[in-house]
Design a protein around this motif. Structure first.
Motif, mmCIF file in Angstrom:
data_model
loop_
_atom_site.group_PDB
_atom_site.id
_atom_site.type_symbol
_atom_site.label_atom_id
_atom_site.label_comp_id
_atom_site.label_asym_id
_atom_site.label_seq_id
_atom_site.Cartn_x
_atom_site.Cartn_y
_atom_site.Cartn_z
ATOM 1 N N ILE A 65 -48.448 -30.241 -38.534
ATOM 2 C CA ILE A 65 -48.171 -31.423 -37.764
ATOM 3 C C ILE A 65 -48.456 -31.606 -36.311
ATOM 4 C CG2 ILE A 65 -46.499 -33.243 -37.632
ATOM 5 C CD1 ILE A 65 -47.476 -33.475 -40.275
ATOM 6 N N LYS A 66 -47.738 -30.380 -35.557
ATOM 7 C CA LYS A 66 -47.939 -30.503 -34.366
ATOM 8 C C LYS A 66 -49.747 -30.270 -33.696
ATOM 9 C CE LYS A 66 -43.749 -28.213 -32.766
ATOM 10 N NZ LYS A 66 -43.239 -27.118 -32.254
ATOM 11 N N GLN A 67 -50.253 -29.662 -34.426
ATOM 12 C CA GLN A 67 -51.955 -29.559 -34.212
ATOM 13 C C GLN A 67 -52.483 -31.201 -34.621
ATOM 14 O OE1 GLN A 67 -53.311 -26.369 -36.726
ATOM 15 N NE2 GLN A 67 -51.984 -24.812 -35.487
ATOM 16 N N PHE A 68 -52.145 -31.571 -35.610
ATOM 17 C CA PHE A 68 -52.598 -32.694 -36.020
ATOM 18 C C PHE A 68 -52.339 -33.848 -34.891
ATOM 19 C CE2 PHE A 68 -51.972 -36.901 -37.694
ATOM 20 C CZ PHE A 68 -53.442 -37.452 -38.199
ATOM 21 N N LEU A 69 -51.297 -33.657 -34.257
ATOM 22 C CA LEU A 69 -50.739 -34.775 -33.270
ATOM 23 C C LEU A 69 -51.312 -34.435 -32.025
ATOM 24 C CD1 LEU A 69 -46.837 -35.071 -33.860
ATOM 25 C CD2 LEU A 69 -48.918 -36.929 -34.826
ATOM 26 N N THR A 70 -51.760 -33.200 -31.753
ATOM 27 C CA THR A 70 -52.527 -32.903 -30.581
ATOM 28 C C THR A 70 -54.019 -33.291 -30.678
ATOM 29 O OG1 THR A 70 -50.999 -30.903 -30.199
ATOM 30 C CG2 THR A 70 -53.160 -30.992 -28.974
ATOM 31 N N ARG A 71 -54.541 -33.397 -31.771
ATOM 32 C CA ARG A 71 -55.812 -33.837 -31.860
ATOM 33 C C ARG A 71 -55.802 -35.326 -31.618
ATOM 34 N NH1 ARG A 71 -55.808 -30.362 -36.397
ATOM 35 N NH2 ARG A 71 -55.663 -31.808 -37.648
ATOM 36 N N VAL A 72 -54.843 -35.976 -32.350
ATOM 37 C CA VAL A 72 -54.837 -37.295 -32.389
ATOM 38 C C VAL A 72 -54.642 -37.955 -30.650
ATOM 39 C CG1 VAL A 72 -53.512 -39.568 -32.904
ATOM 40 C CG2 VAL A 72 -53.963 -37.809 -34.434
ATOM 41 N N LYS A 73 -53.676 -37.283 -30.050
ATOM 42 C CA LYS A 73 -53.725 -37.592 -28.537
ATOM 43 C C LYS A 73 -54.995 -37.368 -27.640
ATOM 44 C CE LYS A 73 -50.818 -36.168 -24.740
ATOM 45 N NZ LYS A 73 -49.573 -35.387 -24.160
#
Length: 1470
Positions: free
Chosen positions: A1436-1444
């Motif tokens: 989830i952290k990696q996903f949110l980083t990509r979104v940001k």
């Protein structure tokens, strides 16, 4: 030592610098919360016009522009009104009204490129040239709908005129161009000109006020804070960073070499200010008394501000009150035990509810029901039964205490008292009488607990020459009299039913008499010399005097039933409803004051304040128009008609009230009529006859409203009356006028008799010379002024009659409409009872002469009575006030602040404990009001004794300013904010918005975790931006046929261009529904599908369209909630259809709520798909982190499509921003559901308990009807199995299934509270279930009204603060006997706290329960207990980083693009 001296010198230097620095509130660490409107800022000029100030200004700079608005308003308003206007502009109270037109304009829609446009019958134009073309063809197109709030230009209002609606911003060049043309044409009577505000460009955001913000201290027993660091880009340090008077921002800029020392000083000051050392138990006991003593000992002008500071910042203020002595004030306060924990606010005697957070609150007056006096003792009534005397009721209890006995809802108590009296006035010949008599027979004959004293008054021919052989009504009347006298009333009633059951005629009556009473002498009964004709005329006389209207008519306990209620098909339902309402009235009478024990019920009813001798809808109507007497014109003569015509309505009224002459008494009545016409003379005669009666206290003035142009020839009669008023004594002018107005004398005048000759015949004791001189020299100019006044101010047609009573205008529309002497008696009684009597008693104390006193009574009565009404005023006074002993307390415990002398003031009384939530709201309100209005304030410190815990565990700010604020550069501030400074950094805080009931707000911008604010870990100010997302439209819906709410009926709300924008479901019993909306005009419709197929809307109240309109239009133009009533009916061919296939209607009290969906609702197609519906709630960044992980774990273990339903109310902006990306990436559906806790359901104050409530209390209303099953999964849960298996599990007839608490971890046995005490006995060997996971069969849940039952039990238990400690869990377990729970297999929920390690291998879900023994933090427990948790978390952290990163790339691209196109200047919206 040297270092200390240097530090002291530097501090002294800092102090000296500060003396030259402006003081501004701010802080480098703190919390700032703001609430903005969803719409852009509306111009202040337009809001001012909505406040009632009509002036036109040219645009200037912002502050000077605002000052000019206020200055112009001051020309029309008093200083007090100007201050109130400033407050309303600060509140932006009229902004919704302005924006409502913006929404209406968007529905046209506006033409491209037009900043101002006109709509003429559905077509629009951007120029006056095009508009003129549209006006020529307007007749061929339908007229537009005009709203009640429309600004219509004064002029002719003909139905055949075209309507031009101008959408424009006042003050602009385009507006002036259109306005010139339209206003000229409107004045010429060529069109109807309507203005609607339209602002073409407005980008400034607008901050709102009138709400509270709370920072509640959270328990840190279980650490539940996210460890993810929030990175915030901070601006340069605020130069106005102020701590205890030191502006550190400016000091650091001025002295960069002292940065470190200044930082240490600032830290020391903050720590000394924010000391939160825990208090000992003995120190807690007297805190409330100590706070009150402290407040009472400071200078009075500081006392309210101190109470505000103590209550709003109490957790950090304990050190300043813990050593205050309290003996004196404690003794005084403890004497008032009857006020224990009571809190109240009274403004001018009106109670203000402190639980309602609404600075915009306004209560319209409720319509009163008037009862007719029981002057029917001499009227022939045929009673069907008498419950108190008839033997058939002898087994019923007679004690009125039975009224207080608990029964099932809807049950009518069987009590041997005549509580419910129905009298029917019938013309027995009318066909309508037949059905009513049959219905009365049903009430009488059926052995059900519904009993009436049923009386009949027969209104028949009063002609003495008409006997029973000539008139069927007279025949029936005499027959019933005969049976009543010779036999009994009951037999008379059954005989009437038999005779009237067929077509009534003389033959049917004589045939019945011969058949049933063969020995009776028919001629003696029916003939000319009948012995049974007593009181035949009395019924008709009473009926006519009572003014009841067309027959048939009924009185229920003296209250007339309307013609709609008298419909035989509706009457039964109507009477049942009235019985229930009346039962509540009698219950209050018994419970509150012990009435009815020894009193006759009818006598008791007739003593009520709403009893009147006569029913006249014109007089008793709640819709009333009053004259405005507030003006004092420069010119006060009506002889100059030209000058009089230039005056406005208020000035004209002032002139008329000054010049009019009276037949002197106290209550003022103006008779407006054409005295030359018979109907006008009759009206004046009746008024004078009433005035002459001994019971009258009124004075009568007369205004001529001639049918044509007044001349000397056609106004002789009126001028004679006027001359007598000017020259004669009261008695002489009254006697003269009564004689003059007799028709025989009027006829003499018409035949040519001169007034002076007539004078000798009709007058006695008059001053003839003075009269003749005045009459012969009287000009008619003042008659022209009176005629203009009647037309322009009273809005009367030429010759139309009216009565004006203390400024209240009653227009008689019908030429034949009679206003009798009895009506004048009723009007005077109502006028005195409403307010004139109280006003008169006050004015008498002023020792004015009779003329001035009567004038003042009239003007004050008109002013006060025309104002909106609320609840009754209470006279709240204290011991040393010589007038009352209402509150027996010493003034030493009452804070008294005197009003300014020689000014109008408000009387404010408050009763409050200074250390309560009530004080947090009350103190800032009083402080702001004190800046706005002149107040006399009395605050009684109603302290609590022997406190065992901190009385307040929160910081609080009430956002309210007395005036509009500006920045230093004179630009307009967006609005006020809640700013928390100098608060302790150590406690963990949660932010709550406390808003008016009708507001739905959401957090829209904040990188911080607003549920877990820890200032020690924050480098700057925690900012939180909220938005007023919606205003609520509330309503109640009932089926006309059954009187019951149509459960499952769905409404939609939208506009013409977009009919479906919001939808809702009507629930049972209260028929309550809620819809989300915003300012504008909305169309309410039945939803397409079964709702529209089965039902149709028949009537509606509180809306903005006519009752019979096809579309139900509702206009929202204020910050209050709007409550409407809708009545529907099944279509004739759908009478047997049911909206809910599961069928059984709920009878519970609480099944009355509606759902809100943040995305598209589930429709029929979705229902057919195999979708797994998962519901969850979360608040705070940590639980949102858990929620994402839970979502991922569900998706990993199922192939079934999943739809998540998240409660929107408490989600952070960051979660709402990213959930759509996650849904797209992982392939699931989601919907954000939101719901406003209903005002009638007991409110929770702690955020956690509110969230628990949403988990269980509203399951039947949060989701669309198409959702059959829903699974709730706690956010901190990890799923290891396919939840489709749980959804498809057989619940064996139960509405929901829960997992029981584990018993296998033996070391936790001492913590299993459900195995002892209350729970052990209540559960009776059943399991106690955990609320972390449950499945709900929504069909079954709704069918058995489980939601109703749960809410009902919650309402009963939640009044006790010690019950339902775990609300979402305790409530279903408490209701296990009424709402069954299916115990799910234990493997469906494993929790380390309660389950042993061996059972973990078979767990289908793992819940991170709190452990009361170890108090392990959530994050460490998650990593330790669930091996896969870290994998999910990293994903989830990696996903949110990509979104940001993707968002930042898009933002940089936009920024680069906008840089190339810069040059547009920002326009400030005023």
């Amino acid at each position: 030592m040297f270092f200390k001296q240097c530090l002291i010198m530097r501090v002294v230097f800092v102090v000296l610098v500060l003396l030259r620095v402006q003081h501004v509130h701010s802080a480098s660490k703190g919390v700032v919360a703001s609430l903005q409107a969803k719409w852009s800022m509306t111009p202040l000029l337009l809001e001012t016009r909505w406040a009632g100030i009509f002036t036109s200004l040219s645009l200037e700079s912002v502050r000077s522009y605002y000052n000019l608005i206020v200055k112009k308003a001051g020309q029309f308003l008093t200083d007090l009104q100007v201050n109130l206007l400033k407050l309303s502009l600060s509140l932006r109270a009229y902004s919704p009204a302005v924006h409502a037109f913006q929404q209406i304009a968007s529905d046209e829609p506006p033409p491209d490129g037009c900043t101002c446009f006109v709509v003429v019958h559905g077509q629009n134009a951007c120029s006056t040239k095009d508009m003129k073309k549209l006006l020529k063809t307007a007749a061929g197109r339908p007229r537009p709908y005009l709203y009640k709030s429309d600004h219509q230009y004064p002029g002719v209002n003909g139905t055949d005129l075209p309507v031009a609606v101008l959408y424009a911003e006042i003050g602009t060049k385009e507006f002036n161009t259109f306005h010139k043309v339209l206003s000229e044409r409107a004045q010429e009577g060529k069109l109807i000109y309507v203005l609607r505000h339209f602002v073409s460009v407005s980008i400034s955001r607008m901050l709102l006020s009138g709400y509270g913000v709370e920072l509640a201290i959270k328990s840190t027993e279980y650490k539940a804070v996210d460890d993810t660091q929030v990175k915030v880009t901070t601006d340069n340090e605020d130069e106005n960073d102020e701590v205890q008077g030191f502006l550190f921002g400016k000091l650091k800029k001025s002295h960069p070499d002292l940065q470190e020392e200044l930082g240490e000083l600032r830290k020391h000051l903050l720590e000394s200010t924010n000391d939160m050392t825990p208090l000992k138990v003995w120190e807690l006991q007297d805190l409330s008394f100590q706070a009150a003593s402290r407040i009472m000992t400071v200078p009075k002008f500081d006392s309210l501000k101190l109470m505000q500071d103590l209550s709003q910042n109490f957790p950090s203020k304990t050190e300043i009150i813990t050593f205050v002595t309290t003996l004196c004030i404690r003794t005084q306060i403890e004497e008032r035990k009857d006020l224990h924990q009571y809190a109240g606010l009274f403004i001018n005697g009106i109670h203000v509810d402190l639980d309602i957070h609404n600075a915009f609150r306004y209560d319209p007056s409720a319509r009163s029901s008037y009862q007719l006096e029981a002057g029917t003792t001499n009227v022939p009534q045929h009673w069907a039964n008498d419950i108190e005397k008839d033997s058939m009721y002898r087994h019923w209890p007679s004690s009125v205490q039975e009224l207080l006995r608990a029964t099932f809802p809807g049950v009518i108590r069987q009590i041997r008292r005549n509580f419910y009296n129905l009298v029917l006035f019938l013309d027995p010949i009318q066909e309508e009488s037949i059905e009513l008599v049959k219905l009365a027979e049903l009430f009488y004959k059926h052995n059900i607990p519904l009993r009436y004293v049923i009386g009949f008054v027969l209104v028949v021919s009063a002609d003495d020459k008409v006997d029973g052989y000539l008139d069927a009504g007279v025949a029936l009347f005499r027959l019933l009299n005969y049976i009543s006298e010779e036999y009994d009333e009951a037999q008379a009633f059954t005989s009437m039913v038999s005779v009237i059951g067929e077509t009534l005629s003389v033959d049917t009556v004589t045939a019945y008499l011969k058949k049933k009473f063969p020995k009776a002498n028919a001629a003696r009964i029916l003939g000319v010399d009948s012995s049974y004709d007593d009181n035949r005329k009395a019924g008709g006389v009473f009926y006519r005097k009572s003014g009841l209207g067309a027959l048939p008519v009924g009185l229920f306990n003296g209250i007339p039933l309307s013609s709609e209620e008298m419909d035989p098909e509706e009457l039964e339902t109507v009477l049942l409803q009235k019985i229930m309402e009346t039962t509540n009235f009698f219950q209050r009478a018994v419970f509150m004051v012990g009435y009815l024990f020894c009193v006759d019920v009818v006598d008791f009813l007739m003593e009520q304040a709403n009893v009147v001798p006569r029913i006249n809808p014109l007089i008793l109507s709640s819709e009333r128009r009053y004259l405005d007497f507030t003006s004092s014109p420069v010119a006060d003569d009506w002889d100059d008609t030209t000058m009089f015509s230039y005056l406005d309505s208020k000035d004209k009224t002032a002139v008329v009230s000054k010049k009019i002459k009276y037949f002197i008494r106290e209550v003022t009545m103006w008779i407006v009529a054409d005295i030359e016409q018979p109907s006008g003379r009759q009206l004046l005669r009746n008024a004078l006859k009433h005035m002459k009666s001994s019971s009258s206290n009124c004075r009568v003035g007369v205004i001529n409203n001639p049918s044509g142009k007044p001349t000397e020839d056609n106004s002789a009669l009126y001028r004679a009356v006027w001359a007598s008023l000017l020259t004669q004594s009261s008695k002489n002018m009254l006697d003269f006028s009564l004689k003059l107005l007799k028709e025989e004398n009027v006829e003499l005048l018409k035949q040519g008799t001169k007034i002076k000759h007539l004078l000798k015949q009709v007058s006695g004791g008059m001053d003839h010379d003075a009269f003749e001189k005045k009459f012969n020299t009287m000009e008619v100019d003042f008659l022209h002024s009176q005629q203009k006044y009647c037309k322009e101010v009273l809005k009367l047609k030429a010759g139309q009659r009216a009565v004006v009573s203390n400024g209240r205008v009653l227009s008689l529309l019908d030429e034949e409409e009679e206003f009798s002497v009895e009506d004048f008696h009723l009007l005077e009684k109502i006028t005195l009872r409403t307010s004139a009597e109280k006003i008169k008693s006050k004015i008498k104390q002023m020792n004015l002469n009779a003329q001035k006193a009567s004038d003042l009574i009239m003007k004050v009565d008109a002013l006060l009575t025309a104002s909106p009404k609320g609840e009754a005023r209470k006279d709240v006074k204290f011991l040393k006030d010589k007038h009352s002993l209402y509150f027996n307390v010493s003034f030493n415990s009452v804070l008294q602040l005197a009003q300014r002398e020689d000014e109008v003031f408000y009387d404010v009384v408050a009763i409050v404990d200074p250390l309560t939530r009530d004080a947090q709201k009350l103190a800032p309100l009083l402080v702001v009001l004190g800046q706005v209005v002149n107040m006399k304030v009395q605050v009684f410190m109603n302290c609590r004794a022997k406190l065992s815990e901190m009385p307040l565990k929160s910081f609080y700010q009430y956002v309210l300013e007395p005036d509009v604020t500006f920045f230093g550069n004179n630009s307009l501030s967006p609005g006020p904010v809640a700013r928390f400074t100098e608060i302790p950094e150590s406690p963990l805080l949660t932010l709550n918005m406390i808003t008016p009931e009708s507001w739905m707000v959401e957090a829209v911008r904040s990188p911080y975790d607003l549920d877990n604010i820890h200032l020690q870990e924050v480098s700057g100010v925690v900012s939180a931006e909220y938005e007023l997302e919606y205003l609520l439209l509330e309503g109640h819906c009932f089926d006309l046929s059954t009187g019951q709410p149509p459960r499952g009926l769905q409404f939609t709300l939208g506009m013409r261009q977009e009919p479906l924008m919001h939808d809702t479901i009507v629930m049972a019993n209260l028929g309550y529904f809620q819809l989300k909306a915003n300012p504008g005009a909305w169309i309410l419709r039945l939803r397409e599908g079964r709702s529209e197929d089965i039902y149709q809307i028949q009537a509606h109240d509180g809306t903005d369209s006519p009752v019979d309109a096809g579309d139900v239009i509702v206009v929202l133009n204020s910050f209050h909630s709007k409550i409407i009533k809708v009545r529907v009916q099944k279509k004739p061919d759908k009478l047997n259809e049911d909206l809910l296939s599961e069928g059984t209607e709920s009878k519970g009290l609480w099944d009355s709520i509606t759902s809100f969906a943040g995305g598209p609702s589930v429709d029929g197609d979705d229902k057919k798909k195999d979708v797994l519906n998962i519901f969850s709630v979360a608040s705070g960044h940590l639980y949102e982190r858990f929620l994402r992980i839970m979502t991922l774990s569900v998706l990993q273990h199922t192939k079934t499509p999943v739809k998540f339903w998240f409660l929107k109310n408490y989600l952070s902006p960051s979660f709402k921003d990213t959930i759509s990306h996650m849904a797209k990436a992982y392939g699931f559906q989601y919907e954000l559901v939101q719901y406003k806790w209903p005002r009638w359901l007991h409110q929770q104050t702690e955020k956690q308990r509110i969230i628990w409530g949403y988990k269980i209390l509203f399951l039947d209303v949060l989701f669309p009807l198409a959702v059959d099953k829903i699974i709730f999964v706690d956010a901190d849960q990890i799923v290891r199995a396919d939840l489709k298996e749980l959804r498809d599990l057989d619940l064996e007839g139960a509405p929901y299934g829960y997992t029981p608490f584990c018993d296998s971890r033996k070391e936790m046995e001492g913590y299993r509270f459900w195995k002892t005490g209350y729970w052990a006995s209540h559960l009776a060997h059943r399991k106690y279930h955990i609320s972390a996971l449950y499945v709900v069969d929504l069909k079954k849940f709704r069918k058995i009204a489980a939601g109703d039952r749960l809410r009902g039990q919650y309402q009963a238990l939640s009044q006790d603060p010690n019950s339902l400690s775990n609300l979402d869990q305790d409530l279903p377990n408490n209701m296990i006997h009424q709402v069954a729970i299916k115990s799910l297999p234990q493997e469906w929920l494993w929790c380390e706290t309660w389950c042993d390690d061996s059972s973990k291998t078979t767990a289908k879900t793992i819940d991170l329960c709190n452990n009361p023994k170890t108090k392990e933090p959530k994050l460490s427990a998650a990593v330790r207990i669930v091996p896969e948790w870290s994998k999910y978390d990293n994903e989830i952290k990696q996903f949110l980083t990509r979104v940001k990163e993707q968002k930042e790339e898009i933002t940089e691209g936009r920024s680069s693009s906008s840089t190339q196109h810069m040059g547009n200047t920002h326009k400030e919206t005023f």
